[in-house]
Design an enzyme around this catalytic site. Structure first.
Site, mmCIF file in Angstrom:
data_model
loop_
_atom_site.group_PDB
_atom_site.id
_atom_site.type_symbol
_atom_site.label_atom_id
_atom_site.label_comp_id
_atom_site.label_asym_id
_atom_site.label_seq_id
_atom_site.Cartn_x
_atom_site.Cartn_y
_atom_site.Cartn_z
ATOM 1 C CB CYS A 136 -17.314 3.497 10.346
ATOM 2 S SG CYS A 136 -16.851 2.123 11.351
ATOM 3 C CD GLU A 155 -12.512 2.388 7.975
ATOM 4 O OE1 GLU A 155 -12.680 2.750 9.152
ATOM 5 O OE2 GLU A 155 -12.566 3.156 7.012
ATOM 6 C CB CYS A 194 -17.317 -1.627 15.498
ATOM 7 S SG CYS A 194 -18.387 -0.557 14.559
ATOM 8 C CB CYS A 232 -26.130 9.712 7.580
ATOM 9 S SG CYS A 232 -27.392 8.415 7.538
ATOM 10 C CB CYS A 249 -23.052 3.505 3.391
ATOM 11 S SG CYS A 249 -24.667 3.477 4.193
ATOM 12 C CB CYS A 296 -22.110 8.908 8.446
ATOM 13 S SG CYS A 296 -21.449 7.239 8.508
HETATM 14 N N1 SAH Z 1 -26.241 2.168 8.707
HETATM 15 C C1 SAH Z 1 -26.400 1.700 10.052
HETATM 16 C C2 SAH Z 1 -25.152 1.106 10.596
HETATM 17 C C3 SAH Z 1 -24.006 2.054 10.742
HETATM 18 S S1 SAH Z 1 -23.940 2.547 12.367
HETATM 19 C C4 SAH Z 1 -26.940 2.823 10.905
HETATM 20 O O1 SAH Z 1 -27.028 3.948 10.438
HETATM 21 O O2 SAH Z 1 -27.304 2.564 12.042
HETATM 22 C C5 SAH Z 1 -23.505 4.126 12.176
HETATM 23 C C6 SAH Z 1 -23.361 4.733 13.510
HETATM 24 O O3 SAH Z 1 -22.095 5.383 13.454
HETATM 25 C C7 SAH Z 1 -24.378 5.801 13.785
HETATM 26 O O4 SAH Z 1 -25.485 5.419 14.526
HETATM 27 C C8 SAH Z 1 -23.559 6.695 14.621
HETATM 28 O O5 SAH Z 1 -23.693 6.214 15.924
HETATM 29 C C9 SAH Z 1 -22.138 6.476 14.225
HETATM 30 N N2 SAH Z 1 -21.560 7.621 13.525
HETATM 31 C C10 SAH Z 1 -21.439 7.859 12.202
HETATM 32 N N3 SAH Z 1 -20.823 9.032 11.978
HETATM 33 C C11 SAH Z 1 -20.540 9.526 13.183
HETATM 34 C C12 SAH Z 1 -19.893 10.714 13.633
HETATM 35 N N4 SAH Z 1 -19.413 11.622 12.793
HETATM 36 N N5 SAH Z 1 -19.796 10.882 14.958
HETATM 37 C C13 SAH Z 1 -20.272 9.966 15.839
HETATM 38 N N6 SAH Z 1 -20.859 8.843 15.470
HETATM 39 C C14 SAH Z 1 -21.008 8.633 14.171
#
Ligand code: SAH
Length: 347
Positions: A335, A92, A105, A116, A112, A119
């Site tokens: 994402c 995406e 983005c 987390c 991944c 996410c």
């Molecule tokens: N792996 C890297 C790059 C991905 S960025 C990292 O962790 O930085 C991922 C970003 O997506 C996170 O910093 C967060 O800002 C956002 N993100 C992921 N899940 C989210 C959610 N449920 N709500 C808001 N932001 C989210």
């Protein structure tokens, strides 16, 4: 054997190949300009190259391999693109228009590894790194398929962990940044990481003025390990000290991303911990992000009043803090969600 994508070749490599074919090296610059500056869609479009050279290129390299599978558009102008790769994997990318900028983005991996807890990107596990050409094609697609709009900024905040795919990421960034490449200024390119310390150290030594974001999300090891499992390998103390070293070496600011999640990391004690650990970082900014709800993960943002209390506390403590406006919430902006749904539809 499948052909190599021409975008996996840097300028020098392409010059060498042309030379070995008996063609002038300077054609490499022309080819780069056709691909990155003029947005050519095939070798046939490169009208100032001799026909035999175009034919040889066509035989030797593939050109554009990313295929659009779906676009979803939010009422606020945010658009999500689902792309199919040559091996049928899905990734995406998102465009987010704001006042005087359009941010793309970009994903750096298929899936991944880091899982987390808030996410969606890690929910289908990790498949593979993206190649440099796949990363570049995401950017080119967004650049040349948005009618009169122009991508002005790039954030590696799509699916995947960019610093876990360091070499391909840097190769792609150099083309995205080059004047005779896509031409997006380094300060308009952000790498976001969940805290891969060796990658942060390596990045500090590059001659590239890209922005660095750290997905912090918690300011105590207990809570951070719960949210970002990588914290068990690289705990806060070592992460913050790597950040300090990065700032000292580059003299550049680091942005700390902090997703506010109801009942997990959003009370005042967490705000206190956050301001404490950032106190001795000279150039640091916090970006608060109310969590996008993800029903599969039971993730919800806190009440508005709690978000503001958290922010106000940091402001009072002198922390440089911004609160991100939620974007694309009607299209499941997080994402990984589109890919997740698409996967469900297919099975
Ligand atoms: N792996 C890297 C790059 C991905 S960025 C990292 O962790 O930085 C991922 C970003 O997506 C996170 O910093 C967060 O800002 C956002 N993100 C992921 N899940 C989210 C959610 N449920 N709500 C808001 N932001 C989210």
């Amino acid at each position: 054997m499948s052909k190599r994508n021409i975008k996996d070749l840097g300028l020098k490599e392409l010059e060498e190949i042309l030379n070995s074919w008996g063609h002038q090296r300077f054609h490499a610059k022309q080819i780069h300009s056709w691909i990155y500056v003029k947005g050519a869609v095939s070798f046939d479009a490169m009208s100032d190259l001799a026909l035999d050279l175009r034919e040889r290129l066509k035989e030797s390299f593939s050109f554009f391999e990313l295929e659009l599978a779906e676009i979803v558009e939010s009422s606020d102008g945010t658009k999500k693109f689902l792309f199919k790769l040559k091996d049928n994997n899905l990734i995406e990318a998102v465009t987010i228009p704001a006042e005087r900028r359009i941010t793309g983005c970009i994903s750096s991996q298929v899936g991944c590894k880091y899982a987390c807890c808030f996410c969606a990107s890690g929910m289908l596990g990790f498949k593979r790194n993206l190649t440099a050409s796949e990363i570049i094609e995401e950017v080119l697609y967004l650049k040349y398929n948005l009618k009169d709009e122009r991508i002005s900024h790039i954030v590696f905040m799509g699916t995947g962990e960019p610093l876990d795919n360091y070499d391909n990421l840097l190769k792609a960034i150099r083309i995205i940044n080059a004047k005779d490449g896509i031409g997006i200024g380094a300060r308009r390119i952000t790498i976001s990481t969940c805290g891969i310390i060796p990658g942060i150290k390596r990045l500090a030594g590059e001659d590239l003025q890209v922005e660095l974001s750290i997905s912090l999300h918690a300011a105590s090891d207990k809570i951070r390990s719960q949210l970002v499992p990588l914290n068990k390998q690289y705990p806060l103390k070592s992460l913050i000290s790597a950040c300090k070293e990065y700032i000292r070496k580059t003299n550049r600011q680091i942005t700390f991303e902090y997703v506010l999640i109801n009942d997990l990391n959003s009370d005042l004690q967490n705000a206190r911990n956050l301001s404490t650990i950032l106190k001795d970082l000279k150039l640091a900014k916090v970006n608060l992000i109310p969590a996008n709800p993800i029903k599969e993960l039971k993730i919800e943002p806190p009440e508005k009043s709690e978000i503001l209390k958290f922010k106000d506390y940091l402001v009072e403590e002198g922390v440089n803090v911004t609160l991100r406006k939620p974007r694309g919430s009607d299209i499941e902006a997080s994402c990984g969600q589109l890919r997740l749904r698409y996967g469900e539809k297919q099975s």
